[in-house]
Structure formats: C-alpha cells, structure tokens
Design a protein around this motif. Structure first.
Motif, short mmCIF file in Angstrom:
data_model
loop_
_atom_site.label_atom_id
_atom_site.label_comp_id
_atom_site.label_asym_id
_atom_site.label_seq_id
_atom_site.Cartn_x
_atom_site.Cartn_y
_atom_site.Cartn_z
N ASN A 163 -13.88 4.58 -15.41
CA ASN A 163 -12.63 4.95 -14.78
C ASN A 163 -11.42 4.79 -15.68
OD1 ASN A 163 -12.83 2.15 -14.81
ND2 ASN A 163 -11.52 1.91 -13.00
N SER A 164 -11.63 4.67 -16.98
CA SER A 164 -10.52 4.43 -17.90
C SER A 164 -10.15 5.68 -18.69
CB SER A 164 -10.88 3.33 -18.90
OG SER A 164 -11.93 3.76 -19.73
N ASN A 165 -8.89 5.73 -19.12
CA ASN A 165 -8.50 6.72 -20.13
C ASN A 165 -9.04 6.26 -21.47
OD1 ASN A 165 -6.92 8.32 -18.35
ND2 ASN A 165 -5.33 6.75 -18.47
N LYS A 166 -9.55 7.21 -22.24
CA LYS A 166 -10.17 6.85 -23.52
C LYS A 166 -9.42 7.54 -24.65
CE LYS A 166 -14.57 6.05 -21.31
NZ LYS A 166 -13.99 6.17 -19.95
N ILE A 167 -8.91 6.73 -25.58
CA ILE A 167 -8.03 7.23 -26.62
C ILE A 167 -8.47 6.69 -27.96
CG2 ILE A 167 -5.64 7.43 -27.38
CD1 ILE A 167 -4.87 6.61 -24.48
N ILE A 168 -8.57 7.59 -28.94
CA ILE A 168 -8.89 7.17 -30.31
C ILE A 168 -7.68 7.43 -31.19
CG2 ILE A 168 -10.37 7.49 -32.31
CD1 ILE A 168 -12.52 8.52 -30.45
N PHE A 169 -7.30 6.44 -31.99
CA PHE A 169 -6.27 6.60 -33.01
C PHE A 169 -6.96 6.55 -34.37
CE2 PHE A 169 -4.46 4.54 -29.36
CZ PHE A 169 -3.23 5.14 -29.17
N VAL A 170 -6.88 7.64 -35.13
CA VAL A 170 -7.46 7.64 -36.48
C VAL A 170 -6.32 7.69 -37.48
CG1 VAL A 170 -8.96 8.81 -38.11
CG2 VAL A 170 -9.52 8.82 -35.69
#
Length: 1212
Positions: A163-170
């Motif tokens: 149920n979470s927002n999933k964010i990747i910072f590269v």
C-alpha cells in the motif's frame, strides 16, 4: 506475494560541470551552466500534470530507495554531497514501519546494498546509517542498480509494502558502462508503470540514454554541477509526495462486486467489505459514459442489491453501498458466479462497448467447489474478467486462483483479515486498470506484422519480439479471450503462427521468442495483403465476434507505397483495426498515417529500445472499442424493423441486440443523437419516438423490451409512418439534425411498387435511407430501391452475421452526404496568384479540407487531387496518392502558396492531359469533377475557354468559384459546365457559406454518372486471354489478374450469339485452360476464371501466342467464322524469346486477330508490348496489379471500337 502495480522512479543523472549552455531538444528543459539543482526541481514541479495530485505526505506510507553513483569519476567529495542531500531529504519525513521507509544502495562496478527498507524503524538510525556509507570507485553499472532496485529493494522480503508509494532516486554523473543493458533495465521499470525522471549534469552524459531511461522527453532534465543540492530539498519533498492517478478512472467499465455475506463473516466484517468497495469506487468517475458499479451479495441465496445503471453519480452510489444488507447463511459461491455470467445485459444497464469485470470477495470455501469452478470457467469463457480476493485463513487458495481470470495469480489476491483489505485497495484498482487493457469487453484477434528487413538487424529485431511478448504478457490468452498471431515480412512474407496455434500464454510467449530474423527489402504491402487474405480466416482461428486488429511495426519506408496504401485501405474497409508503429528516423510519416485506421492509431518512437515505453498505450489502443465518428453530432435515426412471421421471435431478438449494440457507439440526448424504433409486419407499431428517451441506459432498456408480433411484410406502410410521424417536429425531429432511416428486413415486401414509392418520398425529403437485407429471402433490386443509393445497401447471410456490418453501418450513418461513398475523381484547381496573398490562399486550403472531410476517401469511393497554379502549374498529388482520409487531409494542410500571374489555362490543360489519366490514378468508371477557385481573370481568356471546352467534351463536370470583385463572371460561366455550376462569394472568408451547396452539386454529378455498356447487345466476338503465370508474379498478383478478367467479362452478354471467352495460361509452357465455347453463361465463365491455378516458371509469351493461333481460334475449339477475334495479353515481364514472340504476334495479326497488350509493373519491355499489339492504341501499361483493376473499362472499349460498333450507355 509481491506485486509492483503503481510506482514511481526519479532518476537524477548528475554529471560534472561544463561552462556552456546545454543544447537540447524543445521537449527537454535547458539549464544554464552553474544552475543549481533547485532550478531544475522548480521546473519539474511547475510542469502541469493532469494525472498526479500533490498532498502533504510526511507520514503517508512511502518506500524510498536511493541508488547512489559511487564510480571513480565522481570522487569522494561529490559522493559526500550526495549523502548530505539524501540525509536532508530523509529528515523531512516521518520514518517508521507504517510511514516512510528508506533504503540506500551504491553502485560502481557492482551494486552494494547499504541497508534495506525495513532495517531501520526510526529517523535517527536511518540518518546515522547514511553517514557511514563509503565511497567505492569503479565503473558506472547503472543497469545493475536499476535491476537491483526492481528485483531486490522492492521485494516483500526486504520490507516493501503493497500500500505504499514506491520511489527510486538514482544519482549518477555520467553514461552507464553498458548502455544497452541500462536501456533494458529501464524498460522493465517502464513496464511496471513506473514514472522515470532523468536529470543529467555535465558534459559526459548521453542524451539518448537520458531519453531511454526517462518516461518521455518531458521527464528529462540537465544541470551543470552538484552545488546547491540543499536548495532543492523542498521541491524533491513535493515530488516525493506526488502519486499517480488512475489511468482508467473514466474508461467505460461495468464492474460487479460479488460480496460474501455468509454467517462466518458477521455484520462487522461485512461492513468492512462495504468500506473496501467504497474506497475502491471513490477514485473512479461514475456515470453512464464512464464507470458503472453493481453490487450483489451471496450466502445461501444470491441477492442483487443494485444494477449498473441504477446510480449515475458517486454520491448516490456511496449511499447505496452503505445500505447493502448483511444476510448470513452458507457460502454458495457457485450461485453468485452463475448470476455473474448473465448479469452483463442491457436490461441491467451493462454496455456492449465497456469492459466487464467481476470482483468477488469471500472469507471461506464454497459449498460446492466443483460447481464453483465450472461457473467460474463459464464466466471466463464469456470474456468477463474476474478478480478474486480471499480473506482470512479459512479460504482455499487454489479455489481463489480457479475463480480468478488468467493464468498464474495476477488476478488472485489474499489478505490475512478484513482489516487488511485497505492494504490492497490501490493494488486492486491498478489491477482493474490492467483488465481495461486486456480486451476484456470483447475477444480480440491480434496479428503482429513485423518488419524483418535488412535495415533492422538481428539485435533490433529481437527487441521487436520482446515488445510483442511484453504486450501479450498482460493479456488473457485463449480461444475465448485474446488470440495472437505473428507474420514477418521483408522481401518475402512468412506466417510464423496462426491465431489458433497457441491457446496458453506460456506456449505463445515461447513461440514469439523463437521467431527467426530474415533480412531483405521492405515489402510492407505484401505483408498487409497476406494478412488480409489469410490471417483472419476461420480455419486459422479468426472469430466473427472478435475485434480484428493488425499491428504493423516497421523501421522504414515500403518499397511499393501505392501497393501498401491500397492493401491498408482494404483492411480498413473490411473493419480491421490497423495500428502502425514507426521506429527511427527513416520512416515516412505520411505512410504511417495511411497504414493506420485512424490518426490516433499511429505511434512513433526514436529507436527500438523505446518500444517498451509505448507497450501499455498500444495495448490500450488495441482493446479500445471503436469510436463512431459522429457519436455526439445531432442526428435523428429511426430504425424500421421487420417483425414478420418469416423471422421468428429468436431472430427478431437478434435484431434488437444488434440495434442495442449499434446504440453503444453514440451519445444519446436532445443535443446529440436521438433514436426511434418502428416495427412492421401486417401492421405498423411505433415503439418509441425520437424524443421519448434522452439517456442511453433508458433507450437500451426500451430496445430490449420491444415485443415480436409476426405477420406479413408491409414495408411500405412502415416507411410511410416514419415519413409522416416519426420524422415530424411533434415527435422530436430537429431542423438542424441529419435524418437517417435504417430498414432491416429478411424478405420481400407485400407491395413492392408501393414500398419503392414511399422510399422515394423519403429520398426527396433528403432523408438518408439505409437498407439491410438479412438471409436468402431478400430481393436485391428492392433493397436498392429502398436505399438512397447502392452504397447504402447492406446484405448479410443471416441474423448471426449482423455484427459484421455494425462498424460500417455506423459510419454510413455518420456520413453527412448521401454520395459520400459514390465513386468520383475530384480535382481542385487553386489560384495561387499574387492578387491572393498567402493568407487568403490558406483560407482556400482550409475550405478544401472541410469539403474533403465529408467524403469517404478510398480507391473505390472518392479520390482527390490538387493542382495549384499561378505563372506555372504546381501539381500537389495524384488522385491515387492517398487511400485514407487522414493521410489526404494531412497532405492538403501542407499545400504551399506560389505567387505569380493567373494562368488558369495552363492548369486546366495539365488537369486534362495529366491529372485525369489512368497513369495518375483516374478511374474510367468514376465521375470526373474539376473545381476551380480563383480571385481574378485569367491571363489568356481564349486559351482558358479552349481548355475548359476540352474538359466539357471529355465528360468532365467543371465547377467554377469566383472570389471577390476581381473575377470575370462571363469567364466563370465559360469555365463551368453550365450556369448551375458557377458560384460567387464576396471574399475568402465567405467560401464556407457555399460549402453545403457545392457538396450537394457534387452529389448531383455523382448521381447522374451513367456507366457505359462496353458493347451493343448484338456484338459478337471471340476473345482469348493470355495470362502470365510466371514466378515473377507470385500467386497473389496472379489472383489479381484473374480478378481483372472476371470484372472484364461481367459487363458482357455471354453465349454462342454474343461474346465468347477462352483462356490460355503461360509461363515455362502454355496451356489452353478452357475453349471459347466451353462456358455459355456468365456465372459458369466467372467460376472457371476463378478456378485457374497459378504455376510459376519462366515467361514464354511466344508459346501462348502460337497456341492461340494454332488451337484457340479453330472451329474445333469454339471459334466462329463471323465473329471478331481478339487476344488480350497480360504480363508483368519481358518474354524469354523476344524474336519468336514478335513473330507469333505478327502471325496472329496477319490472320486478322486484334492483339491488345497490358504490361504490369516496371519489368515489362515497352517495345515488346508495342510490337505484339495491333498498334500503340492497343497497348496499356499500369504500375502494379492493384491499378490493373481500374482499366477494365478502357480495355473493354477497345474490343468494341475495333469492330466499328458505337459505344452505348444504359441506365444501371
């Protein structure tokens, strides 16, 4: 189980500084050197987005994964800046297992995970862990970092939450070490609906790699250096809070919730189910043209709470959900599914053009597992998607999977208890959207036509196959859902597998990967021809109730553009949806548009890596129900339905279902489309008038309840009632609306003359009448009399085949002009002289576009050409250049202004000598119309009148439009065919005021075109066709030769006292297929022609000529001494023995035989054609076998005029 449904990726590609302005494309932000990242993030957050919403989210569950470049090019100092940036971002959020979680990994030559999402549960520990991360040094393995994030960081085992927002910072400072692998890893992220933003800093970044990594070019940014990271903290915080909205929130869908209300749940838990339904529903647009919801409960009994069309707004729907009652009892899941199988009817508000979905929730095992599985299979076979949710530890997981659609567990979900339902709300919404792109509302037969030409190379071809596999992976594959075929083309066409070869997804995906690369030239036309003739046949898996789709993927222009356009047009006219995908810079945008059924079906990508970005959109386009062109226009449509005894109640019901499905293509209401229905048999019954129903749901419910009567077939009475009652203002007819009557009947009327009389009265009132004949009891002549013209007559073999004409019938209904499909070659001659100026010239062009838009554009309907003139003549395109309206309108838009003097005569001469010739696309059987628009007098009035007279004598209808005060009205009258063909307006803005009148005048010309009968009835001639069957033709082109022959003989009277035909086939050898006197009826002759087989071989034309002389024209083989004799040679190449060929032809001519030669394509030898023929007037050449079909009238004329017989004309 871990499911990535809706996620987000932000890629920050950070490079070293460069003291220069970065040049970028218009789609990419340009940031000056020295700009801080805050500048970039401000630009990012200022970019408007219609699919996102920003909220304060410091405590909203989010899983943040930072991938930090630790390669040698960065150095320890810059790496430390990255750590500071990460710490400051993390410090803005509330950290915890129910709030925000953070993970960090570094990458250089390899990936090093620093800590997972669930390693630390408070902010202090996370910040302390970030400080301890060490700089490594090495290469830039960006591909490994992206793969690590997708496969490891966001796994359940490492703390990721559904149920979470999933964010990747590269964060990285340069190009990856392995760009191809990076592109592949990025594309896998794109396939999970992850949004990718790429920010590159410095001079060592690769623009193409940025484009590949990013979702699109609007998501690509570049900055100069690492300084100022602290300035962007607020912006990044906001960016982190953005969440993706539902991409399918307004897509038409009928969703049925089946809610377990058995005793094991209890009232409290049942209410939690209702809250789940409300939370699921609130993010969708509720309404008759968007999402509709129905709810049914099941326990010992199954109880519908409300149906799809009961509530048309979210507020009323939410109130209704709250009122659903808990029942208690046993768990009869099978009964609920059986109801679900029959729930999606018009009477319940379900729509034919919407996706159908069942979401079933249960906390236990069904009372009868065998029946439950059988009922679920029936629902699946009906094409309805099912999402199954099991709650608690009493469920049978295998049963949940059996209930759910598809293979694997993509539609099967399980939660620990009712309180956990909220954790999968987004996931269920996302999966619902995926079913929207899975062709769930209607089975689909999809053929991929893949370019395998040399320009691609094997590596790129493999990327095409990956694209096909990714496309198919999200669909439900099977004989009752989606079927998929692959055909490849280069120099030759190869069917890789048919639609019905693979019934499971696993087998299909494996077959796609095994398709081989076969280089060659780009024969797109051959590929289209093969697909149209073979791929959708029943024996190859084609289904009459399935949507038929062809997806053409190519990286270049076709070898024969006219053939490609013609074959694409055939697919369009047969109701097949064609989607075109162009790759790279060598594609022809005009050709892509001509390939596609609609401009919205055209897709372009920069390279093969970018194919993955459009995969979801292509799937949505494939599954989307076709839209009707005039769905919201004011149109009054009255159906006149046969209810006579010959139909029977079952077939009558099929008529009603057809009408209900027809209605789905339109917006219903007092300002858009209105529909009335009248039935007829012995008596006429008005079922409802045009203004009785103003909503689609109510209208469809009324249609399904119309009773069957039985009786005789009094069609004329029905037509009279519609004219005097249905189409009156008192019953809803509108003055500004087009009026259409659709007559459906399975037999001949009781009073044919009266029926024809009543139909004509409707025609005289400018009512468009469409006649649909069903079965073998109809009379085609009566249908022709009922309809406005032959283009508005439809005939189907039976009631089950009605669905095959639905799309075309809707289109005919939409056409504003009755003559929109009547064959005509129309040439616009546009004045571009200095007196006009570019602004007024462009107004002319706009006028032409609007005029053209009202016609059906194709090689069998209306063709257009434009000739621009001033001092010189500037031809824009030939009549046969564009086979689709979209491509034609795009070409008209690009017509340019050329100033100069007004040499109208030169333009008319060019039209007569060039434009209206067969070599430039003119068709002998089509009406010829020239429309001249000018704002002044011609420079040579005498020459202009002379050229106009030549056109008049040739039977060309000329219309003259004068604009402004500088025109010479006497000259306009001389240019035009008659006074009714002269139009005058005060200025260019006023051109629009004559558009309707000009269109009606054009229609009148089309309606009076009289086809020429090839010869008088008394004509007696013996004609032998010599048909080239050599290998250079191929079987498909040989078939077109036979089609030409069949069309040629169709217009003659056949028999021993009229025309006789024989046929000789030649290649390496020659054979007499049938004698002149073998076939004495037209039907027998045409069947024999169709049965001629293709042989292949070399081209020995001389043997065929000798056989005609020595055998064909002898009395033993049917030749008559008093008949004129002809040989018609059709060939696509030079003969193997040129000398013998000319000798054999000379011998025939010396015997008094007239020899006509037809050369097809570019490989014929003109001197040989001339030498064989009686003279040069007996020689015809066409550029390909498609054009061959257009010259049969001219060749027919030659067989008449040789005998000294006058041509006659007869009314059809």
């Amino acid at each position: 189980m871990m499911k990535l449904r809706v996620s987000m990726v932000m890629v920050l590609l950070l490079g070293l500084t460069s003291a220069q302005t970065t040049d970028v494309t218009p789609d990419v932000f340009t940031i000056n050197a020295g700009a801080s990242l805050s500048t970039v993030l401000k630009a990012v957050t200022a970019t408007p987005s219609t699919t996102t919403k920003v909220a304060e989210c410091h405590s909203v569950p989010a899983d943040l994964v930072f991938l930090l470049d630790s390669s040698g090019s960065e150095g320890a100092t810059n790496f430390k800046d990255q750590l500071t940036f990460v710490s400051n971002i993390v410090d803005k959020f509330d950290i915890g297992p129910d709030k925000v979680q953070v993970s960090v990994a570094t990458f250089e030559t390899t990936v090093h995970n620093a800590f997972w999402l669930d390693d630390y549960t408070n902010k202090a520990d996370v910040l302390n862990a970030i400080k301890k991360i060490q700089f490594g040094g090495g290469n830039t393995a960006t591909d490994q970092a992206l793969t690590h994030a997708l496969q490891e960081s966001f796994s359940d085992a490492h703390g990721a939450r559904n149920n979470s927002n999933k964010i990747i910072f590269v964060l990285t400072d340069g190009q990856s070490t392995k760009p191809a692998l990076t592109a592949d890893a990025a594309n896998k992220i794109h396939n999970t609906n992850i949004r990718v933003i790429a920010i590159g800093i410095g001079s060592r970044i690769s623009s193409s790699e940025l484009d590949t990594i990013a979702t699109d070019k609007q998501h690509v940014y570049r900055v100069a250096n690492f300084s100022g990271l602290a300035d962007i903290e607020k912006e990044v915080e906001q960016q982190t809070c953005k969440t993706e909205g539902l991409i399918c929130k307004s897509t038409p869908a009928d969703i049925l919730f089946l809610l377990d209300a058995s005793g094991s749940e209890g009232a409290n838990n049942f209410d939690k189910q209702l809250n789940f339904v409300k939370n699921f529903t609130k993010d969708f647009t509720i309404g008759p043209d968007a999402v509709q919801i129905a709810v049914t409960t099941f326990s010992t009994t199954t109880t519908p709470a409300f149906w799809f069309n009961d509530f048309d707004n979210s507020t009323d729907l939410m109130n209704a959900i709250d009122k659903v009652k808990y029942l208690g009892g046993n768990t009869h899941t099978e009964s609920a599914l059986k109801l679900g199988e029959t729930a999606f009817t018009a009477a319940n508000g379900a729509r034919n053009n919407s996706n159908h979905l069942i979401i079933i929730l249960t906390d236990g095992q069904s009372s009868d597992k065998t029946q439950t599985k059988a009922a679920a299979n029936s629902v699946h076979n009906a094409g309805t998607q099912v999402i199954a949710i099991g709650i608690g530890n009493s469920i049978d997981q295998q049963e949940i999977k059996d209930i759910a659609s598809g293979d694997g567990d993509q539609n099967a979900f399980a939660v620990a208890n009712f309180d956990a339902l909220h954790t999968i709300e987004k996931e269920i919404q996302s999966q619902t959207c995926k079913t929207q792109t899975a062709c769930s509302s209607r089975p689909a037969d999809v053929v991929f036509l893949l370019d395998t030409s040399s320009s691609e190379g094997s590596t790129n071809f493999k990327k095409q196959l990956d694209f096909v596999n990714n496309f198919a992976r999200e669909l439900n594959i099977g004989p009752n859902n989606v079927q998929l075929s692959v055909v490849t083309f280069a120099t030759n066409v190869k069917n890789e597998f048919w639609l019905n070869n693979f019934t499971t997804k696993a087998d299909l995906l494996n077959a796609v990967q095994n398709v081989q690369y076969r280089p060659g030239i780009t024969e797109t036309g051959k590929g289209l021809e093969f697909v149209g003739a073979n791929s959708f046949l029943p024996q190859h898996g084609g289904r009459p109730d399935a949507q038929q789709v062809v997806i053409v993927v190519t990286d270049g222009e076709s070898q024969q553009k006219s053939v490609t356009a013609s074959e694409a047009e055939k697919l369009h006219k047969s109701g097949i949806k064609v989607i075109s995908v162009g790759i790279g810079s060598r594609i022809d945008n005009g050709e892509l548009t001509a390939l596609a059924s609609d401009p919205s079906f055209v897709f372009r990508v920069a390279d093969f890596d970018a194919l993955q970005k459009i995969e979801t959109e292509i799937r949505q386009t494939t599954c989307k129900a076709p839209q009707t062109a005039c769905k919201s226009d004011p149109v009054d449509i009255v159906f006149l339905l046969d209810s006579s005894s010959s139909e029977g109640s079952i077939n009558f019901k099929k008529q009603l279902d057809f009408v209900s499905n027809f209605v789905d293509g339109f917006d219903i209401g007092p300002d858009s489309v209105q529909i009335g229905v009248v039935t007829f048999s012995t008596a006429v019954h008005n079922r409802y008038f045009l203004n009785d129903y103003n909503s689609k749901a109510a209208l469809k419910a009324a249609i399904t309840s119309i009773p069957y009567t039985g009786g005789t077939t009094d069609t004329g009475d029905g037509l009279e009632f519609i004219r005097t009652n249905s189409l009156s203002a008192a019953h809803g007819a509108r003055a500004d609306a087009r009026q259409v009557v659709i007559v459906m009947t399975d037999g001949q009327s009781q009073q044919s003359a009266y029926t024809t009389e009543q139909a004509k009265l409707l025609h005289d009132k400018s009512v468009k009448v469409i006649a649909v004949g069903i079965g073998n009891g109809i009379v085609s002549t009566e249908l022709n009399n009922i309809a406005s013209d032959k283009q508005h007559v439809f005939m189907v073999t039976g009631f089950d085949a009605l669905h095959t004409i639905q799309t075309e019938l809707q289109q005919k209904t939409c056409n504003k002009l009755v003559c929109a499909s009547s064959a005509a070659d129309i040439v616009f001659v546009l004045d571009s002289s200095s007196s006009e100026g570019p602004t007024n010239f462009n107004k002319q062009v706009t006028f032409v576009q609007k005029f053209v838009d009202q016609f059906d554009v194709s090689s069998t309907a209306v063709q257009f050409s434009i000739v621009v003139f001033s001092t010189a003549v500037y031809p824009q395109f030939d009549l046969d250049k564009y086979a689709s309206k979209a491509a034609l309108l795009a070409a008209i838009k690009n017509v340019k202004y050329h100033s100069g003097i007004t040499y109208t005569d030169k333009a008319l001469r060019y039209v007569n000598q060039t434009t209206l010739t067969t070599a430039h696309g003119a068709r002998p059987s089509a009406a010829k119309i020239v429309i001249v628009i000018t704002d002044g007098q011609s420079s040579s009035r005498y020459n202009t009148q002379q050229q106009a007279n030549i056109l008049h004598k040739a039977g060309v209808e000329v219309m003259a439009i004068g604009v402004g005060v500088g025109v010479n009205h006497a000259e306009l009258a001389r240019i035009a065919s008659d006074a009714k063909h002269v139009f005058s307006v005060t200025n260019f803005d006023a051109l629009k005021t004559i558009q309707n009148e000009l269109q009606q005048t054009t229609c009148a010309v089309q309606g009076t075109a009289v086809p020429a009968r090839p010869c008088p009835v008394s004509e007696k001639a013996d004609v032998i066709f010599l048909l080239d069957a050599s290998s250079s033709e191929g079987s498909s082109n040989f078939q077109k030769e036979l089609d030409f022959v069949s069309k040629f003989v169709n217009d003659f009277d056949i028999g021993p006292d009229h025309m006789q035909f024989g046929a000789i086939r030649f290649s390496t050898s020659a054979s007499l297929v049938f004698d002149l006197n073998t076939h004495t009826t037209k039907s027998s002759l045409q069947m024999a022609v169709a049965s001629i087989s293709y042989t292949g071989g070399t081209t020995y034309t001389d043997k065929a000529l000798a056989l005609a002389r020595g055998t064909g024209f002898t009395s033993t083989h049917g030749a008559r001494p008093d008949a004129k004799r002809y040989v018609i040679v059709i060939t696509d190449g030079e003969s193997m023995s040129p000398t013998q060929t000319l000798t054999a032809a000379t011998n025939l001519k010396n015997d008094g035989v007239s020899v006509i030669t037809i050369g097809v394509g570019t490989h014929v030898r003109q001197s040989e054609l001339d030498g064989m023929a009686t003279d040069k007037t007996h020689v015809f050449t066409v550029k390909d076998f498609n054009v061959l079909q257009t010259i049969h009238k001219e060749v027919q004329k030659k067989t008449c005029t040789d005998a000294g017989l006058p041509l006659t004309t007869t009314k059809p």
